[in-house]
Structures are given as C-alpha cells and as structure tokens.
Design a protein around this motif. Sequence first.
Motif, PDB file in Angstrom:
ATOM      1  N   ALA A 283      46.080  17.340 -17.547  1.00 41.22           N
ATOM      2  CA  ALA A 283      45.391  16.573 -18.582  1.00 41.22           C
ATOM      3  C   ALA A 283      43.917  16.961 -18.669  1.00 41.22           C
ATOM      4  CB  ALA A 283      45.525  15.076 -18.289  1.00 41.22           C
ATOM      5  N   VAL A 284      43.258  17.169 -17.508  1.00 42.38           N
ATOM      6  CA  VAL A 284      41.844  17.576 -17.484  1.00 42.38           C
ATOM      7  C   VAL A 284      41.695  18.928 -18.145  1.00 42.38           C
ATOM      8  CG1 VAL A 284      39.916  18.235 -15.971  1.00 42.38           C
ATOM      9  CG2 VAL A 284      41.208  16.152 -15.503  1.00 42.38           C
TER      10      VAL A 284
ATOM     11  N   TRP B 228      49.883  16.164 -12.987  1.00 40.91           N
ATOM     12  CA  TRP B 228      49.664  15.672 -14.352  1.00 40.91           C
ATOM     13  C   TRP B 228      48.168  15.489 -14.652  1.00 40.91           C
ATOM     14  CZ3 TRP B 228      53.034  16.004 -18.002  1.00 40.91           C
ATOM     15  CH2 TRP B 228      54.401  15.962 -17.708  1.00 40.91           C
ATOM     16  N   ILE B 229      47.420  15.017 -13.681  1.00 40.47           N
ATOM     17  CA  ILE B 229      45.982  14.812 -13.874  1.00 40.47           C
ATOM     18  C   ILE B 229      45.286  16.137 -14.127  1.00 40.47           C
ATOM     19  CG2 ILE B 229      43.837  14.078 -12.701  1.00 40.47           C
ATOM     20  CD1 ILE B 229      45.554  11.885 -11.337  1.00 40.47           C
ATOM     21  N   ILE B 230      45.615  17.158 -13.303  1.00 41.39           N
ATOM     22  CA  ILE B 230      45.002  18.484 -13.462  1.00 41.39           C
ATOM     23  C   ILE B 230      45.348  19.056 -14.833  1.00 41.39           C
ATOM     24  CG2 ILE B 230      45.055  20.873 -12.619  1.00 41.39           C
ATOM     25  CD1 ILE B 230      45.383  19.692  -9.795  1.00 41.39           C
TER      26      ILE B 230
ATOM     27  N   SER C 211      54.317  15.437  -9.487  1.00 39.95           N
ATOM     28  CA  SER C 211      53.398  14.491  -8.826  1.00 39.95           C
ATOM     29  C   SER C 211      52.277  14.089  -9.791  1.00 39.95           C
ATOM     30  CB  SER C 211      52.826  15.121  -7.559  1.00 39.95           C
ATOM     31  OG  SER C 211      51.936  16.156  -7.919  1.00 39.95           O
ATOM     32  N   PRO C 212      51.649  12.927  -9.611  1.00 38.25           N
ATOM     33  CA  PRO C 212      50.547  12.486 -10.486  1.00 38.25           C
ATOM     34  C   PRO C 212      49.370  13.453 -10.451  1.00 38.25           C
ATOM     35  CG  PRO C 212      51.301  10.677  -9.093  1.00 38.25           C
ATOM     36  CD  PRO C 212      52.036  11.912  -8.667  1.00 38.25           C
ATOM     37  N   LEU C 213      49.105  14.092  -9.304  1.00 42.84           N
ATOM     38  CA  LEU C 213      47.996  15.045  -9.212  1.00 42.84           C
ATOM     39  C   LEU C 213      48.194  16.202 -10.170  1.00 42.84           C
ATOM     40  CD1 LEU C 213      45.382  15.877  -7.790  1.00 42.84           C
ATOM     41  CD2 LEU C 213      46.792  17.044  -6.089  1.00 42.84           C
TER      42      LEU C 213
END
Length: 195
Positions: free
Chosen positions: A174-175, A170-172, A166-168
């Motif tokens: 990346a952060v 990937w965002i976590i 999920s995009p969430l």
Amino acid sequence: MSRARSLAVVAAVVAALTAWLPAAPAFAHTKLTGSTPAAKGTVSKPITELTLTFSGLIKKAGTTVVVSGPDKVSYSDGAAAAVDRTITQAVRPLPVGEITVRWRTVSSDGHPIQGSFTFTNKAAPPVAASPSPTAAATSSPAPAAAEPTVAAAVPVSRTAAGEGSSPLGWIIAAVAAVLALGGGLVWWRRRRTAA
C-alpha cells in the motif's frame, strides 16, 4: 564258360554287398539309450535338469522336451539343448509324484524320432519363504516415518502462504502504491503548471 559264369556271379554278389554294406547303418535309426533320471526310476533329491542320451548323433533343430507332473502342467524351463548324442532340458522344481517326459528330436540322417517315459519324484519342491515377523515389524515403521515428513511439509507451506498474505506485506504494498500515485500526481502538476 561255366567258370566265367561263376566269376561273373561272384563279382555281382561282391558288388551288391559292397553297395549294401555302407548303407546298412542307415537302417539302424537313432534310439534313446538312457536318461538321467532313469526311466521308471525314483528321484529322492530335487533336480534342476534331465538328460537324454541317444545311440547316434541328433540335430538341435526340431528337438523338444516336455516335462510334466501329475497336475499335467509343464515344468520344462526354456528350450532343450542338443549336443552330439545328448539332450539336456532344464526344469523348474518338480512336484511329488509321477513325472512324464515327452521328447522329440531328429537323427543325423534327418529321420524324426520321438518317445516318452516316466519316473517318480519323491523330493518335495522348496516352499516359498513367507515374510518373517522381523521383516513385518521392520516394514511397519516405514509409513510412520513418512508421516513426520508430511507433517513437516504442512507448516512450511503455511508459512510460505502466510508470508504472502501477512499484514506487513499488505502495508508495504500500500505504501509503494501511495508513493507511486503521489509521485505521478507531482509530475502531472509540474507539467501542467509549466504549460
């Protein structure tokens, strides 16, 4: 002297008779005296075993009974049991027609004996039960009931795969990578300035 000679002859005859009489039964070998079903008889009910009866004792070792139908197939079920003067042989359901019984055993004096006889079977063997329509109807839904389980498993695996991609997520990730990189750069600059 003639009287002495007569007594000697009588004594010899008595001795010979005494020696011969105990041995006489050995000449009368054991014979088959009867059977159930009877030889040349007719059976109208299904049977599960047959028995052979003998005039003298028999030995289990060397005893065999083969029961065959018109198809020449053996219907004997297991080994024959020999006890005292009787042999018992279990049989599978017999076909209709002439049944042949071939037997072999050993009498108590060690003499092998054998023979055969026939009887007629008029009792039809039981027909194997075919699956009833109710049983077929009951077994049909079983595969259909299994389908929802398979279908339910598909969304579960998709959900599990979707959570990882999920995009969430990937965002976590990346952060976290940016924070780690930023922290590493700050540490490196402080060390460089301190030097």
